[in-house]
Design an enzyme around this catalytic site. Structure first.
Site, mmCIF file in Angstrom:
data_model
loop_
_atom_site.group_PDB
_atom_site.id
_atom_site.type_symbol
_atom_site.label_atom_id
_atom_site.label_comp_id
_atom_site.label_asym_id
_atom_site.label_seq_id
_atom_site.Cartn_x
_atom_site.Cartn_y
_atom_site.Cartn_z
ATOM 1 N N ASP A 1 0.969 -1.214 0.094
ATOM 2 C CA ASP A 1 0.077 -0.014 -0.061
ATOM 3 C C ASP A 1 0.734 1.275 0.135
ATOM 4 O OD1 ASP A 1 0.998 -0.529 2.660
ATOM 5 O OD2 ASP A 1 -1.014 -0.643 3.533
ATOM 6 N N ASP B 1 -7.338 -2.113 14.192
ATOM 7 C CA ASP B 1 -9.104 -2.394 13.797
ATOM 8 C C ASP B 1 -8.973 -3.738 12.847
ATOM 9 O OD1 ASP B 1 -7.694 -1.474 11.324
ATOM 10 O OD2 ASP B 1 -9.312 0.099 11.150
ATOM 11 N N HIS C 1 -7.139 -4.291 9.975
ATOM 12 C CA HIS C 1 -6.700 -4.052 8.782
ATOM 13 C C HIS C 1 -5.673 -4.761 8.418
ATOM 14 C CE1 HIS C 1 -4.554 -0.267 9.805
ATOM 15 N NE2 HIS C 1 -3.812 -0.684 9.086
ATOM 16 N N GLU D 1 -9.535 -1.533 5.358
ATOM 17 C CA GLU D 1 -10.152 -1.312 6.525
ATOM 18 C C GLU D 1 -11.591 -2.231 6.782
ATOM 19 O OE1 GLU D 1 -8.564 0.434 8.678
ATOM 20 O OE2 GLU D 1 -8.128 2.339 8.077
HETATM 21 C C1 GLP Z 1 -0.330 0.483 8.599
HETATM 22 C C2 GLP Z 1 -0.025 -0.312 7.429
HETATM 23 C C3 GLP Z 1 -0.316 -1.796 7.562
HETATM 24 C C4 GLP Z 1 0.301 -2.192 8.871
HETATM 25 C C5 GLP Z 1 -0.352 -1.229 9.977
HETATM 26 C C6 GLP Z 1 0.317 -1.708 11.315
HETATM 27 O O1 GLP Z 1 -1.742 1.090 8.746
HETATM 28 N N1 GLP Z 1 -0.528 0.172 6.185
HETATM 29 O O2 GLP Z 1 0.241 -2.585 6.464
HETATM 30 O O3 GLP Z 1 0.219 -3.626 9.059
HETATM 31 O O4 GLP Z 1 0.129 -0.091 9.666
HETATM 32 O O5 GLP Z 1 1.274 -1.188 11.832
HETATM 33 P P1 GLP Z 1 2.037 -1.335 13.021
HETATM 34 O O6 GLP Z 1 3.008 -2.801 12.679
HETATM 35 O O7 GLP Z 1 3.246 -0.288 13.321
HETATM 36 O O8 GLP Z 1 1.372 -1.433 14.263
#
Ligand code: GLP
Length: 236
Positions: free
Chosen positions: A67, A136, A138, A143
């Site tokens: 993404d 959440d 995702h 989402e």
């Molecule tokens: C972002 C990314 C996700 C990732 C999420 C969790 O929103 N788009 O791909 O899994 O963060 O991040 P973290 O690993 O910092 O909790």
């Protein structure tokens, strides 16, 4: 599904890196699906070490990222392209021209999404997809929704995601409100999936995702339908 609980983030990162290294050893010209966020950073650090000491060679590997924020380009240090260069690509012998991240600055995001999915298909699909998970549920930036969305598409970020990701920006207002993300189609078509999550705050969403009902309101729950998923979780 293989569910591995470990004690420390170090251990999580080591195991995840070993799984990715095995994939590259078995198929040197593999396509790796890569992720951003803080969870995979330790995994990337281990892989950089493995590359430095000659254990793995990235020269024939192709990567596709999940993404990108809409409107942030490579010069912005919060863009996911910048993150990948900074945390990984700049430190290993991967051919940068074979590393792909969706273009969040494309004039036509729908066309960008279609081209991204076609490119993944033309590459022969993803051999191993690395994932983190949002609070959440995702994955990528898929989402909670009323349905699972298949293609790479533009999304409006949830308030909770904007809040969670604000820690990386000067303030919450700086966080882009939209992003482009690989959809469930390319993720679910990956031959293998490896999800890493750490911290007590992720425990509840991990339980919901892998031991609760399969519903688009918990996007990661779709992974219960995938035939080859490994989850590595560490509470610390
Ligand atoms: C972002 C990314 C996700 C990732 C999420 C969790 O929103 N788009 O791909 O899994 O963060 O991040 P973290 O690993 O910092 O909790």
């Amino acid at each position: 599904m293989k569910f591995i609980t470990v004690k420390t983030y170090e251990e999580l990162s080591e195991k995840a890196a070993d799984i990715i290294a095995s994939q590259i050893i078995v198929k040197p010209n593999c396509v790796l699906g890569l992720a951003t966020g803080s969870s995979p950073v330790g995994t990337y650090k281990r892989l950089i070490k493995d590359n430095e000491n000659g254990k793995i060679d990235f020269s024939t590997v192709t990567s596709v990222n999940l993404d990108e924020y809409v409107g942030l380009d490579v010069t912005n240090d919060q863009s996911y392209r910048y993150f990948m260069n900074d945390n990984f690509f700049n430190h290993v012998n991967i051919d940068k021209s074979k590393t792909f991240v969706p273009n969040g600055c494309a004039a036509d995001l729908k066309a960008e999404g279609e081209a991204y999915d076609k490119m993944i298909k033309d590459l022969g699909g993803i051999d191993l997809q690395l994932l983190g998970i949002g609070l959440d549920g995702h994955i990528g930036f898929n989402e909670p929704d009323s349905c699972f969305v298949g293609p790479t598409h533009e999304v409006t970020l949830d308030e909770s995601t904007i809040k969670a990701n604000a820690r990386f920006f000067a303030n919450e207002d700086e966080v882009p409100k939209t992003a482009i993300t690989m959809g469930m189609m390319s993720i679910m078509q990956a031959r293998k999936i490896l999800l890493v999550a750490n911290g007590a705050a992720k425990k509840e969403i991990i339980e919901k995702s892998f031991f609760g009902p399969i519903t688009p309101e918990v996007p990661a729950s779709i992974l219960q339908l995938h035939p080859d998923v490994t989850v590595i979780f560490s509470e610390n």
